[in-house]
Design a protein around this motif. Structure first.
Motif, PDB file in Angstrom:
ATOM      1  N   HIS A 241       1.666 -10.043  15.944  1.00  0.00           N
ATOM      2  CA  HIS A 241       0.693 -10.515  14.964  1.00  0.00           C
ATOM      3  C   HIS A 241       0.999  -9.825  13.643  1.00  0.00           C
ATOM      4  O   HIS A 241       0.534  -8.722  13.360  1.00  0.00           O
ATOM      5  N   ASN A 242       1.819 -10.484  12.832  1.00  0.00           N
ATOM      6  CA  ASN A 242       2.355  -9.861  11.627  1.00  0.00           C
ATOM      7  C   ASN A 242       1.270  -9.432  10.647  1.00  0.00           C
ATOM      8  O   ASN A 242       1.426  -8.436   9.937  1.00  0.00           O
ATOM      9  N   ALA A 243       0.174 -10.184  10.608  1.00  0.00           N
ATOM     10  CA  ALA A 243      -0.892  -9.859   9.662  1.00  0.00           C
ATOM     11  C   ALA A 243      -1.541  -8.509   9.948  1.00  0.00           C
ATOM     12  O   ALA A 243      -2.165  -7.913   9.067  1.00  0.00           O
ATOM     13  N   SER A 244      -1.402  -8.007  11.180  1.00  0.00           N
ATOM     14  CA  SER A 244      -2.017  -6.727  11.546  1.00  0.00           C
ATOM     15  C   SER A 244      -1.086  -5.531  11.370  1.00  0.00           C
ATOM     16  O   SER A 244      -1.523  -4.389  11.512  1.00  0.00           O
ATOM     17  N   LEU A 245       0.177  -5.776  11.090  1.00  0.00           N
ATOM     18  CA  LEU A 245       1.139  -4.675  11.028  1.00  0.00           C
ATOM     19  C   LEU A 245       0.770  -3.637   9.975  1.00  0.00           C
ATOM     20  O   LEU A 245       0.757  -2.422  10.247  1.00  0.00           O
ATOM     21  N   ALA A 246       0.464  -4.093   8.749  1.00  0.00           N
ATOM     22  CA  ALA A 246       0.176  -3.153   7.668  1.00  0.00           C
ATOM     23  C   ALA A 246      -1.088  -2.350   7.960  1.00  0.00           C
ATOM     24  O   ALA A 246      -1.142  -1.130   7.735  1.00  0.00           O
ATOM     25  N   GLN A 247      -2.120  -3.022   8.466  1.00  0.00           N
ATOM     26  CA  GLN A 247      -3.374  -2.337   8.772  1.00  0.00           C
ATOM     27  C   GLN A 247      -3.194  -1.270   9.838  1.00  0.00           C
ATOM     28  O   GLN A 247      -3.718  -0.140   9.725  1.00  0.00           O
ATOM     29  N   LEU A 248      -2.433  -1.592  10.885  1.00  0.00           N
ATOM     30  CA  LEU A 248      -2.175  -0.615  11.940  1.00  0.00           C
ATOM     31  C   LEU A 248      -1.306   0.532  11.423  1.00  0.00           C
ATOM     32  O   LEU A 248      -1.523   1.699  11.790  1.00  0.00           O
ATOM     33  N   GLU A 250      -1.294   1.798   8.532  1.00  0.00           N
ATOM     34  CA  GLU A 250      -2.136   2.708   7.752  1.00  0.00           C
ATOM     35  C   GLU A 250      -2.887   3.679   8.654  1.00  0.00           C
ATOM     36  O   GLU A 250      -3.092   4.847   8.313  1.00  0.00           O
ATOM     37  N   ARG A 251      -3.283   3.214   9.823  1.00  0.00           N
ATOM     38  CA  ARG A 251      -4.026   4.065  10.774  1.00  0.00           C
ATOM     39  C   ARG A 251      -3.162   5.218  11.294  1.00  0.00           C
ATOM     40  O   ARG A 251      -3.682   6.277  11.658  1.00  0.00           O
ATOM     41  N   PHE A 252      -1.871   5.008  11.346  1.00  0.00           N
ATOM     42  CA  PHE A 252      -0.981   6.022  11.921  1.00  0.00           C
ATOM     43  C   PHE A 252      -0.142   6.716  10.858  1.00  0.00           C
ATOM     44  O   PHE A 252       0.786   7.441  11.171  1.00  0.00           O
ATOM     45  N   ALA A 253      -0.482   6.475   9.600  1.00  0.00           N
ATOM     46  CA  ALA A 253       0.271   7.116   8.506  1.00  0.00           C
ATOM     47  C   ALA A 253      -0.004   8.613   8.442  1.00  0.00           C
ATOM     48  O   ALA A 253      -1.101   9.052   8.755  1.00  0.00           O
TER      49      ALA A 253
END
Length: 253
Positions: A241-248, A250-253
């Motif tokens: 689900h490419n739309a969730s990649l950036a959001q996820l 950020e959580r693990f940055a």
């Protein structure tokens, strides 16, 4: 053209006979490798905990003691003298629409072909009445199968994609045509589980194949079949689900 046929209903399934008739309109170089017994709902499972047995029925007809995925792998690695140009899986007894493609052994056999870089097509015959067993009518699939496959033979498939075809549960003459549509989505909250008691008094549960509703009003495989059309749906194997990649990320940055 070399064609491999397989299914999830088993080597003696009526739908496989229909598929062989369809395949022979395109080529005489037809090979069959299918599960020895029905494997409906097996999905993309691979047999790892026990050996897979291979049985030869005639020169180009084989069965395996495993899943549809096993059948395709054995055909490509042990049975056929060379890579097929086309893999046809089916014709399944029953629909493979919407989210159900993830359960389907029919679709999963085509997935295995797509993973091997082979043009792969899954075919299923929808039926309306319950409890029909081997009496499911394949008239629509038999009459329209070659017509639907022919335009796909000269079409380059994108990498790791396959085509899923479903035939409506009506007489061949009543079919309205062919629709290229996206995959639909079932409302599984309305699915059924049939409960009963066996002859020895033990409780059992059986997953029902009816009562699953969908939301009409959009152009998907579900609506196409409901409207009397053959559904043709391209499927891809990348589930990201490419739309969730950036959001996820950020959580693990």
């Amino acid at each position: 053209m070399r064609i491999l046929l397989t299914n999830d209903d088993g080597i003696f399934a009526p739908g496989l006979e229909v598929l062989e008739k369809i395949a022979r309109t395109f080529s005489d170089d037809v090979w069959i490798c299918a599960p020895a017994e029905e494997q409906s709902g097996a999905g993309h499972s691979l047999t790892l905990g026990r050996p897979v047995r291979l049985r030869q029925h005639d020169e180009r007809r084989f069965s395996v003691s495993g899943t549809p995925t096993d059948a395709v792998m054995m055909a490509l690695r042990k049975v056929m003298p060379g890579k097929p140009d086309l893999i046809l899986s089916g014709v399944n007894r029953g629909a493979n629409l919407g989210d159900d493609v993830t359960y389907s052994g029919t679709v999963s056999a085509a997935i295995e072909g797509a993973l091997a870089g082979i043009r792969s097509i899954a075919l299923s015959q929808v039926y309306a009445a319950e409890g029909m067993g081997d009496r499911v009518p394949f008239a629509a699939a038999e009459a329209w199968g070659a017509k639907v496959i022919a335009p796909l033979l000269g079409l380059p498939f994108a990498e790791r994609t396959l085509v899923n075809i479903n035939f409506p549960p009506i007489e061949a003459a009543a079919v309205q045509g062919i629709r290229v549509v996206r995959q639909g989505f079932h409302d599984y909250a309305r699915g059924s589980v049939v409960e009963g008691t066996d002859p020895r008094g033990y409780q059992y549960f059986w997953f029902g194949l009816h009562g699953i509703e969908h939301t009409p009003g959009h152009q998907t495989d579900l609506e196409a079949i409901q409207d009397g059309y053959i559904s043709v749906t391209p499927l891809q194997l990348d589930l990201t689900h490419n739309a969730s990649l950036a959001q996820l990320a950020e959580r693990f940055a």
